[in-house]
Design a protein around this motif. Structure first.
Motif, short mmCIF file in Angstrom:
data_model
loop_
_atom_site.label_atom_id
_atom_site.label_comp_id
_atom_site.label_asym_id
_atom_site.label_seq_id
_atom_site.Cartn_x
_atom_site.Cartn_y
_atom_site.Cartn_z
N TRP A 27 5.61 4.37 24.59
CA TRP A 27 6.64 4.75 25.43
C TRP A 27 7.19 6.31 25.71
CZ3 TRP A 27 11.61 6.39 23.82
CH2 TRP A 27 12.61 6.53 24.61
N ALA A 28 7.00 6.90 24.47
CA ALA A 28 7.67 8.36 24.58
C ALA A 28 6.27 9.22 24.94
CB ALA A 28 8.20 8.80 23.26
N GLU A 29 5.14 8.74 25.15
CA GLU A 29 4.12 9.41 25.53
C GLU A 29 3.57 10.31 24.46
OE1 GLU A 29 4.96 10.98 29.55
OE2 GLU A 29 4.96 9.08 30.52
N ILE A 30 3.52 9.74 23.44
CA ILE A 30 2.89 10.69 22.21
C ILE A 30 1.79 10.08 21.78
CG2 ILE A 30 3.68 11.61 19.90
CD1 ILE A 30 6.62 11.12 20.67
N ASP A 31 0.65 11.08 21.55
CA ASP A 31 -0.60 10.38 20.99
C ASP A 31 -0.44 10.00 19.76
OD1 ASP A 31 -3.34 11.12 19.50
OD2 ASP A 31 -3.62 10.85 21.80
N MET A 32 -1.21 8.59 19.49
CA MET A 32 -1.23 7.96 18.13
C MET A 32 -1.60 8.73 17.16
SD MET A 32 0.63 5.16 17.93
CE MET A 32 -0.36 4.43 16.48
N SER A 33 -2.35 9.86 17.39
CA SER A 33 -3.07 10.59 16.11
C SER A 33 -1.92 11.33 15.49
CB SER A 33 -3.94 11.49 16.85
OG SER A 33 -3.39 12.62 17.73
N ARG A 34 -0.70 11.44 16.12
CA ARG A 34 0.58 12.22 15.49
C ARG A 34 1.37 11.18 14.68
NH1 ARG A 34 2.43 15.31 20.19
NH2 ARG A 34 4.12 15.56 18.92
N ARG A 35 0.99 9.87 14.64
CA ARG A 35 1.84 8.89 14.10
C ARG A 35 2.00 9.22 12.67
NH1 ARG A 35 -3.25 7.35 13.44
NH2 ARG A 35 -4.03 6.15 11.66
N ILE A 36 2.97 8.60 11.84
CA ILE A 36 3.44 8.65 10.66
C ILE A 36 2.67 7.58 9.93
CG2 ILE A 36 5.26 8.18 8.94
CD1 ILE A 36 7.03 9.73 11.02
N VAL A 37 1.83 7.77 9.00
CA VAL A 37 1.10 6.64 8.04
C VAL A 37 2.20 6.44 6.82
CG1 VAL A 37 -0.87 6.16 6.59
CG2 VAL A 37 -1.09 7.48 8.95
N ASN A 89 22.56 12.14 26.56
CA ASN A 89 21.42 11.37 26.99
C ASN A 89 20.59 11.09 25.70
OD1 ASN A 89 19.04 11.03 28.28
ND2 ASN A 89 19.19 12.60 29.83
N HIS A 90 21.03 10.09 25.46
CA HIS A 90 20.32 9.36 24.15
C HIS A 90 18.93 9.17 24.13
CE1 HIS A 90 24.76 8.63 22.76
NE2 HIS A 90 24.53 10.02 22.47
N LEU A 91 18.63 8.83 25.25
CA LEU A 91 17.02 8.31 25.38
C LEU A 91 16.29 9.60 25.23
CD1 LEU A 91 17.18 5.35 27.95
CD2 LEU A 91 16.90 5.22 25.40
N GLN A 92 16.70 10.33 26.10
CA GLN A 92 15.90 11.77 26.24
C GLN A 92 15.75 12.75 24.47
OE1 GLN A 92 14.06 12.40 28.93
NE2 GLN A 92 12.92 13.79 27.60
N ALA A 93 16.95 12.37 24.08
CA ALA A 93 17.25 13.19 22.82
C ALA A 93 16.28 12.47 21.83
CB ALA A 93 18.58 12.80 22.28
N PHE A 94 16.30 11.03 21.92
CA PHE A 94 15.14 10.36 21.23
C PHE A 94 13.74 10.79 21.26
CE2 PHE A 94 13.26 6.07 20.14
CZ PHE A 94 12.89 6.20 18.86
N ILE A 95 13.35 10.96 22.49
CA ILE A 95 12.03 11.35 22.76
C ILE A 95 11.65 12.82 22.26
CG2 ILE A 95 10.47 12.04 24.59
CD1 ILE A 95 11.82 9.83 26.43
N TYR A 96 12.70 13.61 22.55
CA TYR A 96 12.34 15.00 22.03
C TYR A 96 12.47 15.12 20.42
CZ TYR A 96 12.23 17.67 26.32
OH TYR A 96 11.86 18.13 27.60
N ALA A 97 13.34 14.28 19.80
CA ALA A 97 13.29 14.21 18.44
C ALA A 97 12.00 13.76 17.89
CB ALA A 97 14.33 13.15 17.98
N LEU A 98 11.48 12.56 18.67
CA LEU A 98 9.96 12.28 18.04
C LEU A 98 8.88 13.30 18.36
CD1 LEU A 98 9.81 8.62 19.65
CD2 LEU A 98 9.49 9.00 17.36
N LYS A 99 8.92 13.88 19.24
CA LYS A 99 7.95 14.83 19.61
C LYS A 99 8.09 15.99 18.69
CE LYS A 99 7.15 13.70 24.51
NZ LYS A 99 7.12 14.24 25.73
#
Length: 179
Positions: free
Chosen positions: A166-176, A44-54
């Motif tokens: 898309w992954a429902e992650i707040d932009m305050s956690r972005r990578i600069v 389940n690569h899409l869900q894997a990607f979401i959890y990896a991002l989070k």
């Protein structure tokens, strides 16, 4: 996988009954990265990607060996979805980022990994040399402007915004991006 998530939810609601356990509070980011691995192993690569991002974006300290390892891990998860025909993803949700956005995000993060590797491990280590090779190979097929060139940062920010939304992650956690 659902059982693990349900047990995790039960455990976390005992500690935080009125809100989710913050991703930035130990050990949640590590737990999310392990869930990403479990989803990857179950194809389940899409869900894997979401959890990896989070999991990755839950780290507040973004330097040193642990951050390098986490960025490297996230890049591995991005490769699961960036070339879907090779990875068995036949359908994508309509809100799923476009391929170019995934590639821009990938190239920006790979450049960050290279910068961090040089700072953390030095130029002459086998690890950094391997990242240099990967970076060189990846950038040879990347669209211009490349990371570090005028205009790339804006494109990266737009791609990252779409992916995090898309992954429902707040932009305050972005990578600069580091220059």
């Amino acid at each position: 996988m659902g059982q693990i998530e349900n047990k995790l939810s039960l455990l976390t609601t005992r500690v935080f009954p009125k809100q989710d356990w913050p991703d930035t509070l130990w050990p949640m980011n590590d737990v999310k990265l392990r869930l990403a691995t479990l989803y990857k192993d179950s194809e389940n690569h899409l869900q894997a990607f979401i959890y990896a991002l989070k999991g990755c974006l839950g780290f507040t300290r973004r330097s040193g060996p642990d951050w390098n390892h986490t960025l490297f891990e996230l890049l591995q998860f991005i490769t699961l979805v960036v070339v879907p025909e090779r990875k068995g993803i036949s359908t994508k949700h309509s809100s799923f980022p476009r391929d170019r956005q995934l590639w821009d995000f990938f190239h920006g993060l790979l450049n960050q990994l290279l910068i961090q590797s040089k700072k953390t491990f030095g130029f002459d280590t086998a690890y950094t040399k391997a990242i240099v090779t990967w970076h060189t190979d990846a950038m040879s097929s990347a669209d211009r402007p490349l990371p570090g060139e005028t205009g790339f940062s804006k494109r990266f920010d737009k791609a990252q915004s779409t992916i995090l939304s898309w992954a429902e992650i707040d932009m305050s956690r972005r990578i600069v991006l580091a220059e």
